[in-house]
Design a protein around this motif. Structure first.
Motif, PDB file in Angstrom:
ATOM      1  N   GLN A  31      50.241  31.499  -0.825  1.00 14.76           N
ATOM      2  CA  GLN A  31      49.362  32.438  -1.512  1.00 14.76           C
ATOM      3  C   GLN A  31      48.295  32.950  -0.561  1.00 14.76           C
ATOM      4  OE1 GLN A  31      47.724  30.568  -4.980  1.00 14.76           O
ATOM      5  NE2 GLN A  31      49.630  30.723  -6.127  1.00 14.76           N
ATOM      6  N   THR A  33      45.742  36.315   0.346  1.00 13.18           N
ATOM      7  CA  THR A  33      45.120  37.581  -0.024  1.00 13.18           C
ATOM      8  C   THR A  33      44.744  38.282   1.281  1.00 13.18           C
ATOM      9  OG1 THR A  33      44.234  36.661  -2.071  1.00 13.18           O
ATOM     10  CG2 THR A  33      43.185  38.660  -1.230  1.00 13.18           C
ATOM     11  N   GLU A  57      51.548  48.222  -0.256  1.00 16.19           N
ATOM     12  CA  GLU A  57      51.637  47.017  -1.083  1.00 16.19           C
ATOM     13  C   GLU A  57      53.087  46.602  -1.312  1.00 16.19           C
ATOM     14  OE1 GLU A  57      47.556  47.629  -3.704  1.00 16.19           O
ATOM     15  OE2 GLU A  57      49.444  48.434  -4.471  1.00 16.19           O
ATOM     16  N   LYS A  68      50.122  37.676  -1.820  1.00 18.80           N
ATOM     17  CA  LYS A  68      50.138  37.908  -3.270  1.00 18.80           C
ATOM     18  C   LYS A  68      49.237  39.059  -3.690  1.00 18.80           C
ATOM     19  CE  LYS A  68      52.788  34.349  -4.009  1.00 18.80           C
ATOM     20  NZ  LYS A  68      54.199  34.533  -4.248  1.00 18.80           N
ATOM     21  N   ARG A  69      48.170  39.299  -2.933  1.00 18.11           N
ATOM     22  CA  ARG A  69      47.224  40.375  -3.262  1.00 18.11           C
ATOM     23  C   ARG A  69      46.789  41.073  -1.989  1.00 18.11           C
ATOM     24  NH1 ARG A  69      43.249  37.655  -7.720  1.00 18.11           N
ATOM     25  NH2 ARG A  69      44.821  37.537  -9.338  1.00 18.11           N
ATOM     26  N   PHE A  71      43.821  44.042  -0.804  1.00 14.86           N
ATOM     27  CA  PHE A  71      42.703  44.915  -1.110  1.00 14.86           C
ATOM     28  C   PHE A  71      42.571  45.873   0.070  1.00 14.86           C
ATOM     29  CE2 PHE A  71      41.867  41.058  -3.501  1.00 14.86           C
ATOM     30  CZ  PHE A  71      41.618  41.572  -4.764  1.00 14.86           C
TER      31      PHE A  71
END
Length: 91
Positions: A31, A33, A57, A68-69, A71
């Motif tokens: 995981q 980010t 993305e 997972k993410r 920005f």
């Protein structure tokens, strides 16, 4: 290695003129980010920026399932600042 690969993938997108800092936060081994400052071509529309972000993305999710993410911070001049400067508040 992930940071360099993410940066190269984003730089290769049409409509991207620069990539600044790529920061990653590892919440668990599977995981991650990612936070990225990106300079988009000033001649493209906001809708085109949204499409590019979506492509970034999707490609990141396909290539690195542990991300997972993401920005993505649109920022004029990203890639031309000193490392770390893109995330300074007030710029």
């Amino acid at each position: 290695e992930l940071v360099q690969d993410l940066k190269a993938m984003i730089e290769a997108q049409g409509g991207v003129v620069g990539v600044g800092d790529v920061l990653t936060l590892h919440n668990a081994p599977d995981q991650i980010t990612a936070m990225v400052s990106v300079d988009f071509d000033d001649a493209i529309s906001a809708h085109e920026v949204e499409l590019i972000v979506h492509r970034i993305e999707q490609e990141a999710a396909a290539r690195w399932p542990m991300v997972k993410r993401m920005f993505i911070r649109p920022q004029s001049g990203a890639g031309s600042f000193a490392p770390g400067a893109a995330w300074t508040i007030g710029r």
